[in-house]
Design a protein around this motif. Sequence first.
Motif, PDB file in Angstrom:
ATOM      1  N   ASP A  37      77.704  17.951 -38.462  1.00 34.31           N
ATOM      2  CA  ASP A  37      77.359  16.536 -38.618  1.00 34.31           C
ATOM      3  C   ASP A  37      75.948  16.333 -39.151  1.00 34.31           C
ATOM      4  O   ASP A  37      75.556  15.206 -39.453  1.00 34.31           O
ATOM      5  N   GLN A  70      71.179  11.216 -30.696  1.00 33.03           N
ATOM      6  CA  GLN A  70      71.632  11.212 -32.090  1.00 33.03           C
ATOM      7  C   GLN A  70      72.621  10.081 -32.351  1.00 33.03           C
ATOM      8  O   GLN A  70      72.572   9.427 -33.392  1.00 33.03           O
ATOM      9  N   ASN A  71      73.527   9.852 -31.418  1.00 31.56           N
ATOM     10  CA  ASN A  71      74.490   8.765 -31.591  1.00 31.56           C
ATOM     11  C   ASN A  71      73.809   7.403 -31.629  1.00 31.56           C
ATOM     12  O   ASN A  71      74.207   6.524 -32.403  1.00 31.56           O
ATOM     13  N   SER A  77      75.514  13.929 -26.961  1.00 30.54           N
ATOM     14  CA  SER A  77      74.550  13.646 -28.031  1.00 30.54           C
ATOM     15  C   SER A  77      74.079  12.192 -28.025  1.00 30.54           C
ATOM     16  O   SER A  77      74.097  11.514 -29.065  1.00 30.54           O
ATOM     17  N   HIS A 103      68.364  10.630 -40.045  1.00 29.52           N
ATOM     18  CA  HIS A 103      69.192  11.812 -39.820  1.00 29.52           C
ATOM     19  C   HIS A 103      68.324  13.053 -39.608  1.00 29.52           C
ATOM     20  O   HIS A 103      68.637  13.896 -38.752  1.00 29.52           O
ATOM     21  N   ARG A 126      78.171  15.445 -31.007  1.00 31.89           N
ATOM     22  CA  ARG A 126      78.009  15.824 -32.401  1.00 31.89           C
ATOM     23  C   ARG A 126      77.976  17.347 -32.530  1.00 31.89           C
ATOM     24  O   ARG A 126      77.615  18.051 -31.588  1.00 31.89           O
TER      25      ARG A 126
END
Length: 230
Positions: A167, A87-88, A84, A182, A163
């Motif tokens: 999450d 996203q991270n 991920s 997010h 993720r």
Amino acid sequence: MQHHILAASRPWYEGMSERLYKTTGDIFHSVTTPDELSAMDIEAVQPRYIFVPHWSWRLPESIWNHYETIIFHMTDLPFGRGGSPLQNLIARGFTETKITALRCGAELDAGPIYEKVPLSLLGSAEEIFLRAAAQIEIMILSILQNTSEPVPQQGKPVFFARRTPKDGNIADLTTLAAVYDHIRMLDAEGYPPAFLHAGPLHLAFKRAVLRHGRVEADVTITLAEEDSNA
């Protein structure tokens, strides 16, 4: 004329094999799932390269140990090894990154590096993935033209954890910027969207905009028990 394999599981890579063929004259055999890859007679194809732009599964040693296999990772390796990456990165506040082309090996995201190119992390996940696909296509052409050997990674590795759908819950976020990030970082085809629970209801969010002191987004409301990711 050479043969190559293009392993990409996401829709934004559709048509890349044909475009690369028109540009290079080489044949690019496209696969989108592990079953398609397993069914291919790779020994008969004898690919010069196996390019892996976006793949959610570990490649078997029988492939990368016998054929030069190049994966593309959305971090400035050795920073951000693991799952991920997009996203991270966004969750950590990054607004730009690099796409790293590296050789696949036994250790995850640890192989030697062919090249890196910058990538903006602005916009939705789908917009970012589309930009990344365009850059990766250029990188593949560059690798085909440049026969130099990849160089070992330098520096101390930083690892990312993959993720999970859980999450995506925005309940504990405390700023509008964090909520916006997010939602957008999960807003791509095939990714479970950001969500919030309100009693028995499951609210899933997409197409977020941050402006004038508020976040505006499209919302889909279902019963929470109907959503296995809740």
